[in-house]
Design a protein around this motif. Sequence first.
Motif, PDB file in Angstrom:
ATOM      1  N   PHE A   1      12.447  -6.431 -76.333  1.00 36.93           N
ATOM      2  CA  PHE A   1      12.267  -7.656 -75.534  1.00 36.93           C
ATOM      3  C   PHE A   1      10.853  -8.236 -75.660  1.00 36.93           C
ATOM      4  O   PHE A   1      10.172  -8.469 -74.661  1.00 36.93           O
ATOM      5  N   VAL A   2      10.435  -8.456 -76.896  1.00 37.32           N
ATOM      6  CA  VAL A   2       9.177  -9.162 -77.155  1.00 37.32           C
ATOM      7  C   VAL A   2       9.572 -10.566 -77.588  1.00 37.32           C
ATOM      8  O   VAL A   2      10.298 -10.731 -78.575  1.00 37.32           O
ATOM      9  N   GLY A   3       9.139 -11.572 -76.845  1.00 36.53           N
ATOM     10  CA  GLY A   3       9.690 -12.909 -77.018  1.00 36.53           C
ATOM     11  C   GLY A   3       8.881 -13.853 -77.877  1.00 36.53           C
ATOM     12  O   GLY A   3       7.664 -13.758 -77.971  1.00 36.53           O
ATOM     13  N   LYS A   4       9.630 -14.772 -78.491  1.00 38.81           N
ATOM     14  CA  LYS A   4       9.024 -15.892 -79.228  1.00 38.81           C
ATOM     15  C   LYS A   4       9.539 -17.156 -78.542  1.00 38.81           C
ATOM     16  O   LYS A   4      10.761 -17.368 -78.456  1.00 38.81           O
ATOM     17  N   PRO A   5       8.659 -18.018 -78.013  1.00 37.28           N
ATOM     18  CA  PRO A   5       9.124 -19.216 -77.296  1.00 37.28           C
ATOM     19  C   PRO A   5       9.920 -20.148 -78.220  1.00 37.28           C
ATOM     20  O   PRO A   5       9.473 -20.462 -79.321  1.00 37.28           O
ATOM     21  N   VAL A   6      11.099 -20.543 -77.755  1.00 34.63           N
ATOM     22  CA  VAL A   6      11.914 -21.487 -78.538  1.00 34.63           C
ATOM     23  C   VAL A   6      12.153 -22.795 -77.772  1.00 34.63           C
ATOM     24  O   VAL A   6      12.567 -23.784 -78.346  1.00 34.63           O
ATOM     25  N   GLU A   7      11.879 -22.766 -76.467  1.00 29.02           N
ATOM     26  CA  GLU A   7      12.069 -23.993 -75.672  1.00 29.02           C
ATOM     27  C   GLU A   7      11.041 -23.985 -74.540  1.00 29.02           C
ATOM     28  O   GLU A   7      10.874 -22.974 -73.859  1.00 29.02           O
ATOM     29  N   MET A   8      10.347 -25.099 -74.386  1.00 29.06           N
ATOM     30  CA  MET A   8       9.320 -25.202 -73.342  1.00 29.06           C
ATOM     31  C   MET A   8       9.680 -26.343 -72.392  1.00 29.06           C
ATOM     32  O   MET A   8      10.052 -27.427 -72.836  1.00 29.06           O
ATOM     33  N   ASN A   9       9.582 -26.055 -71.100  1.00 29.01           N
ATOM     34  CA  ASN A   9       9.852 -27.062 -70.071  1.00 29.01           C
ATOM     35  C   ASN A   9       8.648 -27.088 -69.125  1.00 29.01           C
ATOM     36  O   ASN A   9       8.625 -26.376 -68.128  1.00 29.01           O
ATOM     37  N   VAL A  10       7.636 -27.904 -69.481  1.00 31.40           N
ATOM     38  CA  VAL A  10       6.341 -27.811 -68.785  1.00 31.40           C
ATOM     39  C   VAL A  10       6.192 -28.757 -67.590  1.00 31.40           C
ATOM     40  O   VAL A  10       5.106 -28.846 -67.014  1.00 31.40           O
ATOM     41  N   GLN A  11       7.275 -29.423 -67.190  1.00 35.76           N
ATOM     42  CA  GLN A  11       7.144 -30.364 -66.074  1.00 35.76           C
ATOM     43  C   GLN A  11       6.641 -29.672 -64.805  1.00 35.76           C
ATOM     44  O   GLN A  11       5.853 -30.241 -64.050  1.00 35.76           O
ATOM     45  N   ILE A  12       7.056 -28.427 -64.596  1.00 38.64           N
ATOM     46  CA  ILE A  12       6.594 -27.702 -63.395  1.00 38.64           C
ATOM     47  C   ILE A  12       5.071 -27.555 -63.398  1.00 38.64           C
ATOM     48  O   ILE A  12       4.426 -27.654 -62.359  1.00 38.64           O
ATOM     49  N   VAL A  13       4.480 -27.369 -64.581  1.00 40.21           N
ATOM     50  CA  VAL A  13       3.019 -27.218 -64.673  1.00 40.21           C
ATOM     51  C   VAL A  13       2.353 -28.548 -64.324  1.00 40.21           C
ATOM     52  O   VAL A  13       1.390 -28.591 -63.556  1.00 40.21           O
ATOM     53  N   ARG A  14       2.899 -29.640 -64.862  1.00 41.66           N
ATOM     54  CA  ARG A  14       2.364 -30.983 -64.535  1.00 41.66           C
ATOM     55  C   ARG A  14       2.486 -31.266 -63.039  1.00 41.66           C
ATOM     56  O   ARG A  14       1.572 -31.789 -62.421  1.00 41.66           O
ATOM     57  N   ASP A  15       3.644 -30.914 -62.479  1.00 48.92           N
ATOM     58  CA  ASP A  15       3.862 -31.157 -61.044  1.00 48.92           C
ATOM     59  C   ASP A  15       2.805 -30.440 -60.217  1.00 48.92           C
ATOM     60  O   ASP A  15       2.294 -30.992 -59.229  1.00 48.92           O
ATOM     61  N   LEU A  16       2.468 -29.224 -60.615  1.00 54.41           N
ATOM     62  CA  LEU A  16       1.480 -28.442 -59.861  1.00 54.41           C
ATOM     63  C   LEU A  16       0.091 -29.060 -59.963  1.00 54.41           C
ATOM     64  O   LEU A  16      -0.563 -29.300 -58.951  1.00 54.41           O
ATOM     65  N   TYR A  17      -0.369 -29.351 -61.200  1.00 50.00           N
ATOM     66  CA  TYR A  17      -1.743 -29.880 -61.262  1.00 50.00           C
ATOM     67  C   TYR A  17      -1.837 -31.312 -60.748  1.00 50.00           C
ATOM     68  O   TYR A  17      -2.861 -31.713 -60.200  1.00 50.00           O
ATOM     69  N   ASN A  18      -0.751 -32.072 -60.847  1.00 51.15           N
ATOM     70  CA  ASN A  18      -0.769 -33.425 -60.261  1.00 51.15           C
ATOM     71  C   ASN A  18      -0.824 -33.375 -58.733  1.00 51.15           C
ATOM     72  O   ASN A  18      -1.254 -34.328 -58.087  1.00 51.15           O
ATOM     73  N   ALA A  19      -0.393 -32.255 -58.170  1.00 48.34           N
ATOM     74  CA  ALA A  19      -0.442 -32.075 -56.711  1.00 48.34           C
ATOM     75  C   ALA A  19      -1.769 -31.451 -56.267  1.00 48.34           C
ATOM     76  O   ALA A  19      -1.932 -31.094 -55.103  1.00 48.34           O
TER      77      ALA A  19
END
Length: 292
Positions: free
Chosen positions: A142-160
């Motif tokens: 279970f060593v992962g390679k990112p295949v899909e990124m959904n970064v809206q949550i990160v934007r929501d946090l720093y925008n807040a």
Amino acid sequence: MDRDWIATARTLSEALPYLQRYTGAVVVVKFGGNAMGDDEAMAEFARDIVLMRQVGMNPVVVHGGGPMINDMLKKLGIESEWVRGKRVTDKATVEVVEMILSGLVNKRIVQAINDQGGRAVGISGKDDDLMVCEADDPELGFVGKPVEMNVQIVRDLYNAGLIPVIAPVATGVADNETFNVNGDTAAGAIAGALQADRLLLLTDVAGVKNKQGEVITQLTPEDVAALIEDGTIAGGMIPKVETALQAVKEGVRAVVIVDGRVANACLLELFTEHGAGSMIRSTIPRVLPRGR
């Protein structure tokens, strides 16, 4: 008047063009290495992050935690299998990885930032499917390679007005899968998806060195390829520069391999002419820092 105060005032004054340049900038910082186990170094890092937020930047912290994982595996008596010098992450190991990274390490960093007057929130790559992975190498589990990124949550946090602190644990494509992701890889993928202005990879080395052992302060992807080919960049530095190259390719404006052992390394890199490591970018900026 005390010379130190005059020097401090001058330093602040000289930082103005850099402060102007980075207003609103998204800066992803990969935190790891020796500083994580040292309370004083952790507090200093946290203060740097809070200052970055205070002057109008959007810092995003991504962390590792290898040594703490090793300690807990030992305490629990979980034996690790190794393939080609790399740990196999089986089901039992990945549970410990998640416990340590998303729990102990993540909350320690969040607490350190909050103690310095910041507003930090800890999440992992599982939250809101931020980072979806597949197995990087089936032999390593279970060593992962990112295949899909959904970064809206990160934007929501720093925008807040919050500072996201992200543990490199990810969800899989299948239900109920958990992957451990290399901290540098996770930081590169998050920075790329955010189209960040800067990715700072804090390490326990001075930066990329030439054959004479001197730190190279500016590199293009072509320079990096040539240095890997002739063996100047070798060992543990190769995955770091590969992460940097991938991030630049995905749209990060510049990646800096920073010596995290230097006091206030992030501030030195961002707000002074001096810098604190090796910067990798596709082009040298035509316009040097000045007000927008």
